[in-house]
Every structure is written in C-alpha cells, then in structure tokens.
Design a protein around this motif. Structure first.
Motif, PDB file in Angstrom:
ATOM      1  N   TYR A 135     -15.032 -31.634  19.497  1.00 17.54           N
ATOM      2  CA  TYR A 135     -15.109 -30.277  18.959  1.00 17.54           C
ATOM      3  C   TYR A 135     -13.810 -29.552  19.283  1.00 17.54           C
ATOM      4  N   TYR A 137     -11.711 -25.696  19.189  1.00 17.59           N
ATOM      5  CA  TYR A 137     -11.843 -24.238  19.140  1.00 17.59           C
ATOM      6  C   TYR A 137     -10.449 -23.633  19.130  1.00 17.59           C
ATOM      7  N   ILE A 146     -12.666 -16.138  17.236  1.00 17.50           N
ATOM      8  CA  ILE A 146     -12.572 -17.509  17.736  1.00 17.50           C
ATOM      9  C   ILE A 146     -13.315 -18.398  16.749  1.00 17.50           C
ATOM     10  N   TRP A 147     -12.641 -19.454  16.323  1.00 18.45           N
ATOM     11  CA  TRP A 147     -13.235 -20.399  15.380  1.00 18.45           C
ATOM     12  C   TRP A 147     -13.618 -21.689  16.101  1.00 18.45           C
ATOM     13  N   GLY A 148     -14.527 -22.450  15.473  1.00 19.61           N
ATOM     14  CA  GLY A 148     -14.895 -23.760  15.985  1.00 19.61           C
ATOM     15  C   GLY A 148     -15.133 -24.740  14.862  1.00 19.61           C
ATOM     16  N   ARG A 162     -14.948 -24.708   9.305  1.00 19.42           N
ATOM     17  CA  ARG A 162     -14.786 -23.900  10.513  1.00 19.42           C
ATOM     18  C   ARG A 162     -15.853 -22.812  10.556  1.00 19.42           C
ATOM     19  N   LEU A 165     -17.223 -17.949  15.738  1.00 20.90           N
ATOM     20  CA  LEU A 165     -18.041 -18.054  16.947  1.00 20.90           C
ATOM     21  C   LEU A 165     -18.061 -16.771  17.774  1.00 20.90           C
ATOM     22  N   PRO A 231      -9.853 -19.805  23.948  1.00 17.57           N
ATOM     23  CA  PRO A 231     -11.162 -20.399  24.238  1.00 17.57           C
ATOM     24  C   PRO A 231     -11.066 -21.587  25.202  1.00 17.57           C
ATOM     25  N   LEU A 242     -18.817 -21.061  26.450  1.00 21.55           N
ATOM     26  CA  LEU A 242     -17.549 -20.872  25.745  1.00 21.55           C
ATOM     27  C   LEU A 242     -16.851 -19.630  26.292  1.00 21.55           C
ATOM     28  N   TYR A 244     -13.591 -17.017  26.656  1.00 20.94           N
ATOM     29  CA  TYR A 244     -12.569 -16.443  25.784  1.00 20.94           C
ATOM     30  C   TYR A 244     -11.837 -15.355  26.541  1.00 20.94           C
ATOM     31  N   LEU A 265     -21.393 -25.696  18.703  1.00 22.40           N
ATOM     32  CA  LEU A 265     -20.931 -24.746  17.693  1.00 22.40           C
ATOM     33  C   LEU A 265     -21.894 -23.569  17.536  1.00 22.40           C
TER      34      LEU A 265
END
Length: 612
Positions: A135, A137, A146-148, A162, A165, A231, A242, A244, A265
């Motif tokens: 995975y 991020y 923030i994307w995952g 994507r 998150l 992240p 997660l 950040y 996710l």
C-alpha cells in the motif's frame, strides 16, 4: 545506561537555497527533516531530507553519517524507507514529476535497483501488510488530502484508484491551525484573492503568465489552511494507525496526528489521542512529519522534525522520543521535557521514565570573550534556539562561559552552534527542483572546540577536548554519567565551518541539584468559547524554573504536554509572577483533563489533575 539529547547529535549539512520567494537572495542554513527510521539487519537507519547521507546506529544513541549512492534522488524531499523481507525500499518526492522507487539489500553501499514510477507524488510512504500486499500513501498540501492506493508488488503499479483518506479541518481540530501556538484560522476567499492579486502585482506578472500547475499552490500560500502531509502507517493489534503531519514545518506546533481503521485504505477515524506527537515548547520545538519504529527489544520510538526556521523557512533538525500503545490500543508519544537528556536502557524501556537530570543553566550569568551588538552571552542560556550569542569576530579562541553560581553535580552538556546570516557564494552548482533550487554542501566540514570546568573561575580542568576533531556536530552532546563537580563551564571555539563568526544558541548544562524541589503549582484552567483552546493561569513561584502543562482525554492519559520557562528576569530576581498560557491544540467536542507540574534544577513537583 546510555543517553541522548534532542536534537539528535548528527552532522546537519548546509543548504544554499535559491528560494524563489526570496527574490533571488541566497539563504544559507542547515537542514534535516522528514525522518524515516527503520531497523534492518541489526542496525538502525534514519533517512532525512537534504542530507546526501543516511545516519546509522546500533543503539539509537550514537549515530554515524554514511554517504548514499549518487544514483538516488538525494535532492528530492521526504525520503521514505521500508523494510520488505531482505530488501529496503526507498523513494523520495519531487512535486510535479514522476518519482521512481528503489530497493537494495545493502543500505550504505547498494546497489539500488530502480523500479520505474508511473505518477508524481509528494511525501511518500510505503506500507506492506502481513499478507504481503503493498500500500502506498502520499500528500503534502493545504489544498489536497492524504491519498492512498494499493500497489502491485513486483511492478509498483497502482492496482486500485487512489482514495482520499485524510483532510484538514482547523475549525474542528485546533492543532491543525497554522501560526505560533495554533493561532491562525484560515482566511476567507475574498482575502485570499486580494493577497493573490497583490502577489502578482508585486511580481510584475499577470494571471496568464502563471503556469497553470503552480497557480493553485501560489493561492494556497495565502489561505492559512493547514498543510496535511507526511503519512506513516503502523499496524498494531490488527488495527491500522495512519499518522500525518500538520499544520506547517515552520511553526513551533508542527505535529503528527493519527487516524485508525480496520483496513489499510480505511475508512479512517480520528483517534482519541491527538495530536499524537506534539512538542511546542522548550529549547527547540516541533515534532511533525516523522515515523514510528519498534526496536529490537519491542520498544516503540517516534522520530520527527524539529524547528528553528530563522535563516530559512526549512531550517530544521531531527528529534527522537519514546512512544507506545496503551492497554486500550491508543498510540502515544512521551515528549515531556522532550529536549532534555533521554535515557536508553537495554531491553524493555519504560516510555514514561522521568528525567534523571535537570537543566542547570537556565537564566544563569554568562560571559564571553566578545559579543556582537544585541547578541550577548545571555542569549545562550535562555532556552530559545531562535536566538544566540555571537562573537565580535571569527578569530580562533573566542569563548563563552556559564556561571552556575555554586558548585553543581554536572552530568551532561549540550553545545548548540547556530548560524547568523552567512554571507558567501554557493560552493557548488545550484540543483534541485524549480520550486526548491539549492546546493547541498558535499564536503565533510569540521567543528573544533575545547570544553572546560572550574570551581573558582581561575583554575580550569578539561571536560572534553575536540581541538583535533574531524567531525562537524552542531548539537554535540557530552555525557559524564558519574558526574563532575564544577561551578563554571567554559567553551572555547577553535574552528567552525567557513571560518564564520561563532554563534551558540544554547550552552545547556544538565545535572542534579541537591536543594529543595519547587512548590507544587497552584493553577486554574478554562476552555475557550470555540472549544479549541486551553487557557491556563499559573501562580508562578520563585522556587520554580518553569512548568510543564499536561492534558489528555482521560485523567490517567495525560499524553500531551507544553513545557514553559518562567521569565528570565523573574528567575534571576527570585520573584513570584503569574503566568498565563494559551494552548490551541484541543479537538472540538472532546473532554479533557489537565495537570501542571513545576520543575527546577533539583527535580519535579507534580500538581493535581483538574477536569476541564
């Protein structure tokens, strides 16, 4: 027992920045940030932005810098590393460009196998789950989240679309507000537009001349919305944590928050304990954009970015703190007295171990061989890394001395060198990206000095002699665990990089006083009407050097702290004085408990817990 003191005692390389926002002026500073900490084949490694190197340790205390292969993107930000079986995976980021991945079985010597990337990202992080699924991020912006995504392990190609998150909301989470002590709410659209147009006019540009890919970023500079970035994923007890960073690296409140989920996710829910990493007070504040590691003995550690931000916005260092999970699965980080000496034990570590040594040098009389105007020796004992003593010239042998006013049991000394508007050309070609052009000093420089002690200010004995050292350690830390007896501590500076005029932001002396503890503090607390601020009033007493304000969402989970010092004049004059402190890090709707402890050079006196 071994000890270290934040910021970490490592070489921090000079940066020669051609920041476009400085209109072509060269800004010179040291920088290391965004640390990724891993344990691989019996050693610990820290990768940090803009250092050309990796820091290697066998005990998390003593670190050695090792140059990385030139084939890696060493001028890209936020290097991310993750152990995957026999490999270490590496990547770093350059906004607007496709970034590649790399892997190796030998961190220092390589070779690093390149895996072609397919999309651009900023502040990357790779996580590999127990089932072997990859995975990824990323995110570093005040306009995007923030994307995952899940990746295909062999090709590192995205397997899924994507997913958004984490996004910022400073109206609900006080610690996401920008500014000193989380003091700034976002601006209105009208204010942003007015400032954007003013920027264009000052720059002599029209809207049509601004590249479309940069226009949102330029507007974002004026929004005062928090950057949501950096992240890092940790798995514990079947749950996904997660982390950040927010709200911005240049603030004392740079922090790491954390969300939890039942799958990599998401969907993610804000954890009760937030911000997870928060160190807004003390000598050098900041604790954002970092990573969390389980060491060889099962102890948890968190490393993050600390802030100076005087010579350049990104003048930064690296800190390390004990961390852990409580019985309810809540992730915490102990940053009480977070830039005082921290003990590291063999085997199991108590993450809430109290300091054994206390600061002896705060507000003590200091003298020097010479001083530049408004840069006197008192600025080396005021526990503020943003100002410093500066000698009048760069002649070898300039000295700085602290008088502890009586014989003391000294256990450790931290020497913090500073930089004061270095005026020189870049020694190398400006590289980097269009938005972050710079040259990173490639040479190994030297810092040489001699540290002495005295009982009477006349006869001196050597504590540490680095007059022939070939190292450059701007935050050197000297430990004498069995103790030395001295009243005067003198630092004589023999050589520093570029033959600059020597500057010291902190000659910090730690040890054990043998007199009375400070009075247990009397204080009151209230909450602001918008629910985001903690307002503390302390009946400051002359017996205290300062206070540590702790808070949390349960009475036995006071996981957050803000260390403050009494005014220098009040300490020197042994004067009582009321202290008021606003802490802007609360989450709207959450319940809180508060405690205030007092401290001096003899120890810590704990206060009572109050329900807010």
């Amino acid at each position: 027992m071994k000890y270290y003191c934040n910021p970490l005692n490592v070489p921090y390389r000079y940066q020669f920045n051609k920041d476009p926002r400085a209109h072509g002026a060269l800004q010179i500073d040291r920088e290391a940030a965004d640390p990724s900490l891993i344990f691989f084949k019996g050693k610990y490694y820290i990768f940090a932005s803009m250092n050309l190197s990796v820091w290697v340790s066998e005990d998390l205390v003593s670190w050695e810098a090792k140059r990385l292969p030139e084939s890696l993107p060493l001028y890209d930000y936020a290097p991310d590393v993750r152990v995957v079986g026999d490999y270490v995976y590496f990547c770093a980021s350059k906004k607007g460009e496709i970034c590649n991945y790399y892997r190796t079985k030998d961190v220092v010597d390589g070779p690093y196998e390149e895996i072609k990337g397919t999309f651009d990202f900023w502040d990357p992080h790779l996580f590999v789950d127990d089932d072997g699924r990859f995975y990824f991020y990323w995110g570093c912006s005040n306009i995007t989240p923030i994307w995952g995504v899940e990746l295909e392990p062999e090709t590192m190609l995205p397997k899924t679309e994507r997913i958004e998150l984490i996004s910022g909301d400073p109206f609900l989470r006080g610690y996401e507000r920008m500014g000193v002590d989380n003091s700034e709410f976002p601006r209105s659209e009208e204010e942003v537009e007015q400032m954007y147009q003013g920027f264009l006019k000052q720059s002599g540009m029209t809207e049509d001349q601004v590249p479309k890919e940069y226009a949102p970023q330029i507007r974002g500079m004026f929004t005062r919305r928090p950057f949501i970035e950096g992240p890092w994923m940790t798995k514990h007890g079947g749950k996904y944590y997660l982390e950040y960073a927010c709200p911005g690296a240049e603030y004392n409140v740079y922090a790491d928050g954390v969300y939890t989920a039942d799958s990599p996710l998401g969907p993610f829910t804000l954890a009760k304990n937030n911000p997870y990493s928060y160190h807004p007070g003390g000598f050098m504040p900041g604790a954002g954009h970092g990573s969390t590691l389980e060491d060889r003995a099962g102890n948890l550690w968190h490393t993050s970015t600390m802030r100076i931000s005087v010579n350049h916005q990104f003048e930064r260092r690296v800190g390390l703190w004990p961390a852990g999970f409580d019985e309810d699965g809540e992730l915490y980080c102990n940053q009480n007295y977070g830039d005082w000496p921290i003990a590291v034990t063999e085997g199991e570590q108590d993450p809430w171990r109290e300091p054994q040594w206390y600061l002896l040098s705060y507000a003590k009389p200091a003298s020097a061989s010479s001083s530049a105007p408004e840069k006197g020796p008192d600025q080396a004992v005021n526990e503020d890394s943003k100002n410093w003593w500066k000698a009048s010239d760069n002649s070898s042998g300039q000295w700085l001395e602290v008088d502890l006013e009586r014989d003391m049991d000294i256990r450790a000394i931290q020497i913090n060198f500073a930089d004061d508007k270095l005026e020189m050309d870049s020694p190398g070609e400006i590289k980097g990206s269009q938005t972050q052009p710079r040259y990173i000093e490639e040479r190994n420089l030297r810092t040489r000095w001699k540290l002495e002690g005295s009982l009477d200010g006349k006869e001196y004995f050597v504590i540490e002699d680095k007059s022939k050292a070939n190292t450059d350690l701007p935050h050197d830390f000297i430990v004498r665990e069995s103790g030395i007896n001295a009243r005067f501590i003198r630092l004589t500076i023999l050589e520093i990089p570029y033959d600059a005029v020597p500057c010291i932001s902190g000659l910090r002396i730690f040890g054990m006083g043998d007199r009375e503890l400070p009075e247990s503090p009397s204080f009151s607390v209230e909450r602001s009407t918008d629910d985001l601020d903690l307002l503390v009033t302390i009946e400051g007493k002359e017996s205290a050097t300062g206070y540590n304000i702790l808070w949390g969402h349960e009475s036995d989970k006071l996981y957050h702290s803000y260390q403050i010092y009494r005014e220098v004049a009040d300490v020197r004059e042994a004067k009582d004085a009321v202290i008021t402190k606003r802490i802007g890090a609360l989450v709207k709707g959450e319940e809180y408990f508060v405690r205030v402890d007092s401290y001096n050079e003899n120890g810590i006196s704990k206060g009572k817990v109050i329900r807010l």
